[in-house]
Design an enzyme around this catalytic site. Structure first.
Site, mmCIF file in Angstrom:
data_model
loop_
_atom_site.group_PDB
_atom_site.id
_atom_site.type_symbol
_atom_site.label_atom_id
_atom_site.label_comp_id
_atom_site.label_asym_id
_atom_site.label_seq_id
_atom_site.Cartn_x
_atom_site.Cartn_y
_atom_site.Cartn_z
ATOM 1 N N HIS A 49 -97.501 36.105 -48.294
ATOM 2 C CA HIS A 49 -97.117 35.886 -49.697
ATOM 3 C C HIS A 49 -98.290 36.330 -50.567
ATOM 4 O O HIS A 49 -99.292 36.865 -50.059
ATOM 5 C CB HIS A 49 -96.751 34.414 -49.924
ATOM 6 C CG HIS A 49 -97.769 33.445 -49.381
ATOM 7 N ND1 HIS A 49 -99.041 33.346 -49.892
ATOM 8 C CD2 HIS A 49 -97.714 32.566 -48.346
ATOM 9 C CE1 HIS A 49 -99.709 32.417 -49.228
ATOM 10 N NE2 HIS A 49 -98.937 31.940 -48.267
ATOM 11 N N HIS A 52 -101.908 35.579 -49.606
ATOM 12 C CA HIS A 52 -102.524 36.491 -48.631
ATOM 13 C C HIS A 52 -102.950 37.804 -49.303
ATOM 14 O O HIS A 52 -104.023 38.327 -49.020
ATOM 15 C CB HIS A 52 -101.539 36.797 -47.494
ATOM 16 C CG HIS A 52 -101.142 35.591 -46.698
ATOM 17 N ND1 HIS A 52 -99.875 35.056 -46.751
ATOM 18 C CD2 HIS A 52 -101.834 34.830 -45.824
ATOM 19 C CE1 HIS A 52 -99.806 34.011 -45.942
ATOM 20 N NE2 HIS A 52 -100.971 33.841 -45.371
ATOM 21 N N SER A 201 -97.618 28.878 -49.842
ATOM 22 C CA SER A 201 -97.802 28.622 -48.413
ATOM 23 C C SER A 201 -96.580 29.134 -47.673
ATOM 24 O O SER A 201 -95.457 29.057 -48.180
ATOM 25 C CB SER A 201 -97.950 27.116 -48.171
ATOM 26 O OG SER A 201 -97.736 26.823 -46.804
HETATM 27 P P1 AMP Z 1 -102.260 31.501 -42.882
HETATM 28 O O1 AMP Z 1 -101.455 32.735 -42.646
HETATM 29 O O2 AMP Z 1 -101.517 30.396 -43.526
HETATM 30 O O3 AMP Z 1 -103.071 31.105 -41.683
HETATM 31 O O4 AMP Z 1 -103.334 31.922 -43.964
HETATM 32 C C1 AMP Z 1 -104.164 33.029 -43.789
HETATM 33 C C2 AMP Z 1 -105.227 33.002 -44.845
HETATM 34 O O5 AMP Z 1 -104.631 33.014 -46.136
HETATM 35 C C3 AMP Z 1 -106.095 31.744 -44.765
HETATM 36 O O6 AMP Z 1 -107.441 32.089 -45.022
HETATM 37 C C4 AMP Z 1 -105.524 30.895 -45.871
HETATM 38 O O7 AMP Z 1 -106.444 29.974 -46.402
HETATM 39 C C5 AMP Z 1 -105.161 31.948 -46.898
HETATM 40 N N1 AMP Z 1 -104.146 31.436 -47.821
HETATM 41 C C6 AMP Z 1 -102.978 30.803 -47.513
HETATM 42 N N2 AMP Z 1 -102.346 30.424 -48.624
HETATM 43 C C7 AMP Z 1 -103.112 30.826 -49.668
HETATM 44 C C8 AMP Z 1 -103.003 30.710 -51.100
HETATM 45 N N3 AMP Z 1 -101.959 30.113 -51.675
HETATM 46 N N4 AMP Z 1 -103.988 31.241 -51.859
HETATM 47 C C9 AMP Z 1 -105.067 31.837 -51.284
HETATM 48 N N5 AMP Z 1 -105.231 31.976 -49.951
HETATM 49 C C10 AMP Z 1 -104.271 31.468 -49.161
#
Ligand code: AMP
Length: 295
Positions: A49, A52, A201
């Site tokens: 999203h 990312h 998220s």
């Molecule tokens: P994930 O795919 O949920 O493991 O997230 C991958 C990376 O994206 C991690 O470093 C998360 O902290 C970051 N991330 C997830 N959601 C957000 C958001 N809303 N804003 C900024 N970074 C995010």
């Protein structure tokens, strides 16, 4: 990037996709164009999203190539149901990353990262493994360290970009980097939010339309804490916040105010030390987390 193909690599329009580690390693080591260039790494679990893509943009703001990984790490899910229900849409993710200008995507299988028969190492995470996410998701940060140590050793990036959304994870990974003595600069990227304040998220897609409206209460509660808590004992503020969340339909795992540098509790805050408010709460079966810096 120019267009290249090779064994195990599939050419899309601009982005190069790697499925196995040895191809990626060879490419990074041998490609002349890359030598001398800096690399920025953005690890993800897919279902991408705008949060990312903000990490991708932060990497692009540094000079060099941006490498993203998509790997849903089974070892960082303490709850099997959460793993099974984790949204996967790789085709869409690839298009989104390419549109965002990502240079390389690493898309390994579980076996590629965790070869069968090889036992998993245990990391010394210390205090961070005993509180908040560490406490409520036993084994989660072991899984994070196991995958991050493999990815960082393989890619050996100059810069690493992770989201403040997972505040505690940022601290754990920074600690891992120093334990492994890796020469990588860590960047914490601010949380991207929906217009109503909900932190973006991958799990939000599992909320019903009604829950999606309720979900904004987390960021509203964090905002209230930030606006109202000026110092002293955080307990009364946390008590009110807890009631507000439960009234909004959440089942709260924790609401905490802690020292931003190490998440140690703040018994009496002087209003100056960098502090953070953190929440983890369930709406139905979906567990949401968020945090805000207080100063
Ligand atoms: P994930 O795919 O949920 O493991 O997230 C991958 C990376 O994206 C991690 O470093 C998360 O902290 C970051 N991330 C997830 N959601 C957000 C958001 N809303 N804003 C900024 N970074 C995010």
């Amino acid at each position: 990037m120019g267009c290249r193909t090779g064994s195990g690599m599939h050419k899309t329009l601009k982005m190069i996709l790697f499925k196995n580690s040895s191809d990626l390693r060879t490419f990074l080591e041998n490609n002349r164009e890359i030598k001398g260039l800096k690399t920025g790494f953005v690890p993800t679990m897919g279902a991408l999203h705008e949060g990312h893509t903000s990490l991708i943009r932060a990497s692009q703001a540094e000079d060099g190539l941006t490498i993203c990984s998509i790997f849903v790490n089974p070892y960082q899910f303490n709850d099997r149901k959460d793993f099974e229900k984790y949204p996967v849409d790789t085709e869409r993710d690839i298009l989104l990353l390419e549109k965002a200008g990502t240079d390389m995507l690493f898309l390994p299988s579980v076996d590629e990262i965790f070869p069968q028969g090889k036992s998993l190492e245990k990391y010394e995470i210390g205090y961070l493994e005993t509180v908040l996410e560490g406490r409520y998701r036993p084994g989660h940060y072991q899984g994070v360290c196991q995958v991050m140590s493999r990815l960082l050793t393989l890619i050996n990036p100059h810069h690493l970009f992770m989201g403040q959304k997972d505040f505690q994870q940022c601290l754990v990974v920074k600690q891992l980097i120093s334990q492994l003595k890796l020469n990588v600069q860590f960047h914490t990227v601010p949380t991207t939010r929906a217009p109503d304040g909900l932190a973006l998220s991958s799990r939000n897609s599992r909320l019903s339309p009604e829950q999606r409206i309720q979900a904004a209460a987390i960021s509203v509660t964090l905002g209230d804490i930030r606006n109202e808590f000026r110092g002293g004992d955080p307990a009364p503020v946390l008590h009110i916040a807890h009631e507000k969340l439960e009234e909004a339909g959440f089942k709260t795992d924790y609401i905490a105010i802690a020292r931003a540098k190490d998440l140690r509790p703040l018994i009496s805050w002087d209003g100056k030390e960098k502090a953070v408010a953190l929440i983890a709460a369930f709406l139905g079966e979906v567990r949401l987390i968020d945090n805000m810096l207080l100063n």
